[in-house]
Design a protein around this motif. Structure first.
Motif, PDB file in Angstrom:
ATOM      1  N   GLY A  82      32.930  35.709  21.377  1.00 40.88           N
ATOM      2  CA  GLY A  82      33.280  34.414  21.954  1.00 40.88           C
ATOM      3  C   GLY A  82      32.066  33.522  22.108  1.00 40.88           C
ATOM      4  N   ARG A  83      32.237  32.415  22.835  1.00 44.14           N
ATOM      5  CA  ARG A  83      31.146  31.466  23.076  1.00 44.14           C
ATOM      6  C   ARG A  83      30.780  31.359  24.542  1.00 44.14           C
ATOM      7  NH1 ARG A  83      32.584  25.821  21.012  1.00 44.14           N
ATOM      8  NH2 ARG A  83      30.502  25.432  21.839  1.00 44.14           N
ATOM      9  N   HIS A  84      31.757  31.558  25.427  1.00 42.45           N
ATOM     10  CA  HIS A  84      31.530  31.371  26.854  1.00 42.45           C
ATOM     11  C   HIS A  84      32.091  32.570  27.614  1.00 42.45           C
ATOM     12  CE1 HIS A  84      30.835  27.152  25.793  1.00 42.45           C
ATOM     13  NE2 HIS A  84      32.007  27.172  25.189  1.00 42.45           N
ATOM     14  N   THR A  85      31.322  33.096  28.549  1.00 40.91           N
ATOM     15  CA  THR A  85      31.787  34.204  29.379  1.00 40.91           C
ATOM     16  C   THR A  85      31.500  33.907  30.845  1.00 40.91           C
ATOM     17  OG1 THR A  85      31.522  35.893  27.657  1.00 40.91           O
ATOM     18  CG2 THR A  85      31.462  36.658  29.933  1.00 40.91           C
ATOM     19  N   LEU A  86      32.432  34.310  31.694  1.00 40.00           N
ATOM     20  CA  LEU A  86      32.283  34.209  33.143  1.00 40.00           C
ATOM     21  C   LEU A  86      32.368  35.598  33.744  1.00 40.00           C
ATOM     22  CD1 LEU A  86      34.782  31.260  33.716  1.00 40.00           C
ATOM     23  CD2 LEU A  86      32.296  31.106  33.968  1.00 40.00           C
ATOM     24  N   LEU A  87      31.512  35.878  34.723  1.00 35.98           N
ATOM     25  CA  LEU A  87      31.552  37.142  35.437  1.00 35.98           C
ATOM     26  C   LEU A  87      32.346  36.997  36.730  1.00 35.98           C
ATOM     27  CD1 LEU A  87      27.816  38.254  35.103  1.00 35.98           C
ATOM     28  CD2 LEU A  87      29.761  39.011  33.723  1.00 35.98           C
ATOM     29  N   VAL A  88      33.144  38.003  37.041  1.00 30.05           N
ATOM     30  CA  VAL A  88      33.936  38.030  38.269  1.00 30.05           C
ATOM     31  C   VAL A  88      33.846  39.431  38.869  1.00 30.05           C
ATOM     32  CG1 VAL A  88      35.527  36.173  37.629  1.00 30.05           C
ATOM     33  CG2 VAL A  88      36.011  38.519  36.910  1.00 30.05           C
ATOM     34  N   PRO A  89      34.309  39.627  40.114  1.00 25.71           N
ATOM     35  CA  PRO A  89      34.054  40.885  40.814  1.00 25.71           C
ATOM     36  C   PRO A  89      34.749  42.131  40.266  1.00 25.71           C
ATOM     37  CG  PRO A  89      34.455  39.118  42.382  1.00 25.71           C
ATOM     38  CD  PRO A  89      34.817  38.591  41.033  1.00 25.71           C
ATOM     39  N   SER A  90      35.791  41.995  39.447  1.00 25.58           N
ATOM     40  CA  SER A  90      36.495  43.173  38.928  1.00 25.58           C
ATOM     41  C   SER A  90      37.350  42.760  37.738  1.00 25.58           C
ATOM     42  CB  SER A  90      37.389  43.790  40.010  1.00 25.58           C
ATOM     43  OG  SER A  90      38.470  42.917  40.314  1.00 25.58           O
ATOM     44  N   GLY A  91      37.907  43.760  37.045  1.00 23.49           N
ATOM     45  CA  GLY A  91      38.825  43.458  35.959  1.00 23.49           C
ATOM     46  C   GLY A  91      40.075  42.766  36.455  1.00 23.49           C
ATOM     47  N   LEU A  92      40.598  43.205  37.588  1.00 22.95           N
ATOM     48  CA  LEU A  92      41.776  42.546  38.154  1.00 22.95           C
ATOM     49  C   LEU A  92      41.449  41.117  38.569  1.00 22.95           C
ATOM     50  CD1 LEU A  92      44.685  42.575  39.058  1.00 22.95           C
ATOM     51  CD2 LEU A  92      43.959  43.699  41.188  1.00 22.95           C
ATOM     52  N   ALA A  93      40.238  40.887  39.072  1.00 25.05           N
ATOM     53  CA  ALA A  93      39.834  39.523  39.419  1.00 25.05           C
ATOM     54  C   ALA A  93      39.816  38.638  38.184  1.00 25.05           C
ATOM     55  CB  ALA A  93      38.462  39.536  40.091  1.00 25.05           C
ATOM     56  N   ALA A  94      39.465  39.196  37.026  1.00 29.14           N
ATOM     57  CA  ALA A  94      39.479  38.429  35.782  1.00 29.14           C
ATOM     58  C   ALA A  94      40.901  38.011  35.421  1.00 29.14           C
ATOM     59  CB  ALA A  94      38.859  39.257  34.650  1.00 29.14           C
ATOM     60  N   ILE A  95      41.845  38.940  35.571  1.00 30.51           N
ATOM     61  CA  ILE A  95      43.248  38.624  35.302  1.00 30.51           C
ATOM     62  C   ILE A  95      43.749  37.560  36.277  1.00 30.51           C
ATOM     63  CG2 ILE A  95      45.593  39.575  35.395  1.00 30.51           C
ATOM     64  CD1 ILE A  95      44.330  42.250  34.432  1.00 30.51           C
ATOM     65  N   ALA A  96      43.438  37.742  37.556  1.00 30.62           N
ATOM     66  CA  ALA A  96      43.893  36.797  38.574  1.00 30.62           C
ATOM     67  C   ALA A  96      43.290  35.415  38.358  1.00 30.62           C
ATOM     68  CB  ALA A  96      43.541  37.314  39.964  1.00 30.62           C
ATOM     69  N   LEU A  97      42.029  35.356  37.911  1.00 35.86           N
ATOM     70  CA  LEU A  97      41.405  34.059  37.651  1.00 35.86           C
ATOM     71  C   LEU A  97      42.143  33.311  36.553  1.00 35.86           C
ATOM     72  CD1 LEU A  97      39.162  31.945  37.956  1.00 35.86           C
ATOM     73  CD2 LEU A  97      37.810  33.275  36.319  1.00 35.86           C
ATOM     74  N   VAL A  98      42.474  34.002  35.480  1.00 34.22           N
ATOM     75  CA  VAL A  98      43.208  33.359  34.383  1.00 34.22           C
ATOM     76  C   VAL A  98      44.557  32.850  34.880  1.00 34.22           C
ATOM     77  CG1 VAL A  98      44.293  33.737  32.132  1.00 34.22           C
ATOM     78  CG2 VAL A  98      42.024  34.689  32.598  1.00 34.22           C
ATOM     79  N   ASP A  99      45.278  33.702  35.614  1.00 35.50           N
ATOM     80  CA  ASP A  99      46.595  33.299  36.124  1.00 35.50           C
ATOM     81  C   ASP A  99      46.499  32.071  37.028  1.00 35.50           C
ATOM     82  OD1 ASP A  99      47.940  35.326  34.807  1.00 35.50           O
ATOM     83  OD2 ASP A  99      47.988  36.675  36.532  1.00 35.50           O
ATOM     84  N   THR A 100      45.602  32.110  37.979  1.00 35.49           N
ATOM     85  CA  THR A 100      45.544  31.036  38.971  1.00 35.49           C
ATOM     86  C   THR A 100      44.933  29.755  38.409  1.00 35.49           C
ATOM     87  OG1 THR A 100      43.450  31.942  39.803  1.00 35.49           O
ATOM     88  CG2 THR A 100      45.460  32.605  40.932  1.00 35.49           C
TER      89      THR A 100
END
Length: 409
Positions: A82-100
């Motif tokens: 990819g070109r852009h990555t964001l770090l979040v506290p967990s894998g579930l947090a990554a899913i929740a970020l996309v959803d919200t």
């Protein structure tokens, strides 16, 4: 450096905080530097007002990024293609970020029926409470997704392979259907199993790609079973900014020491993934020959659901597989089998050095009917000797059949 004699003397406590010494900037080593900080200094007010962090051109606040976190994000973007990555506290947090970040009241999200359990629960509870609907499609039938796509569909989740039951979907067919829908929904993939190594989510061939790839860095990138972290990667700058601003508003951040651990583990990721892939396949083939086991679910094995899709796309596989035990064994017997394992430890997650085993009841994982009549046990191959792990399975199967061994009753 001593105090400049031309300046008035300052108290020692002030001097310890506002010391004039700055180290030279040309230090370079194998390990990137670890920068910790919430407050970040600006040289003047103009810089405070003008500096941007979304494009990694500057630093504004520790939550938005430091040289350490930016370094890991860039390396993960390369890993995923990819070109852009964001770090979040967990894998579930990554899913929740996309959803919200992408959904609002009145929208709909479509999920594969073999989706990661916490993602299912987030949709059933939080998203539903916010007026966002969800439906499940059969991941083994691309037409199932096509029949559910509607004007309200704003997000389609993919998972390859499915959680626990390991069916590998027709990713190209699913992406093609989603892209043809009007309005076109965003397509997000949970790429934790692939780890950026089995296949490239932003280059599926035939000009097809997902829009977002999320990754539970807790698993293979960490490799130690000691760090919780997730990532969200995309190639679309506008989509990245939407996600980044939402992450900022939600206050999601990661600790510098955790980022340091990931940076230290990342170079060995391809070696560990290959080793656990080899062990996982060896164990899966051994299990396939056992009379107590009805079915072995591993995408790289012929006959496993979706094997042909795996073979057309992937060059590797995670060290993860599930067995379906013969239906004549009760749940109590299955639990005794798992309890009798000595090298396989009982615990959630996977991708670390220690092999793991967890029993499941198939129907409890799904909304649609399942083709599995016996109890399921998911195994994660660690970094132990494959022969030692096989011997462990051998002795535990004796307990399943009620012939001695630890855990027998």
């Amino acid at each position: 450096m001593t105090q400049d004699p031309r300046k008035p003397p300052r108290a020692l406590d002030t001097e310890l905080i506002h010391h004039p010494y700055l180290p030279p900037q040309d230090f370079e080593s194998v390990a990137p530097g670890v920068f910790k900080g919430s407050t970040i200094f600006f040289p003047d007010v103009a810089a405070l007002r003008a500096r941007r962090w979304i494009d990694k051109s500057g630093y504004t606040y520790g939550l938005h990024g430091t040289p350490t976190s930016f370094t890991l994000e860039e390396r993960l973007a390369t890993l995923e293609g990819g070109r852009h990555t964001l770090l979040v506290p967990s894998g579930l947090a990554a899913i929740a970020l996309v959803d919200t970040a992408l959904l609002k009241a009145g929208d709909e999200v479509l999920l594969p029926d073999n989706v990661y359990g916490p993602s299912r629960e987030f949709a059933r509870h939080e998203l539903a409470r916010w007026g966002i609907t969800h439906r499940f499609y059969d991941p083994s039938d691309a037409g199932s997704l096509g029949s559910l796509l509607s004007a309200a569909t704003r997000l389609v989740w993919l998972e390859a392979p499915g959680s626990v039951t390991m069916e590998f979907p027709d990713l190209r067919g699913l992406v093609r259907l989603a892209r043809a829908a009007a309005p076109r929904p965003v397509v997000a993939l949970d790429n934790t199993w692939g780890a950026g190594l089995a296949f490239k989510p932003f280059d599926l061939g035939e000009g097809l790609a997902v829009d977002i790839s999320v990754h539970a860095l807790t698993k293979y990138p960490s490799g130690g079973g000691d760090v919780l972290m997730g990532s969200v990667t995309t190639t679309d700058s506008k989509l990245h900014e939407q996600l980044a601003l939402s992450r900022s508003r939600q206050g999601q951040g990661v600790a510098a020491n955790d980022v340091e651990t990931l940076l230290r583990s990342l170079p060995s990721l391809p070696l560990r993934y290959a080793a656990q892939d080899a062990t996982g396949r060896q164990l899966a083939h051994w299990c396939r020959a056992r009379p107590e086991i009805t079915r072995v679910l591993h995408p790289a094995l012929e006959g496993s659901p979706g094997h042909e899709h795996w073979a057309s796309l992937c060059s590797a596989a995670a060290g993860l597989f599930t067995v379906e035990l013969d239906a004549r064994y009760t749940q109590a017997q299955v639990d005794a089998f798992v309890n009798a394992l000595r090298l396989f430890r009982i615990g959630w997650s996977w991708g670390g050095p220690v092999s793991l085993a967890v029993p499941y009841r198939a129907q409890s994982l799904r909304s649609l009917p399942v083709p599995y009549g016996g109890a399921l046990v998911r195994f994660s191959a660690g970094l132990e000797s494959a022969q030692d792990l096989i011997a462990d399975l051998e002795q535990a199967l004796q307990v399943l059949k009620g012939r001695g061994g630890r855990g027998a009753e």
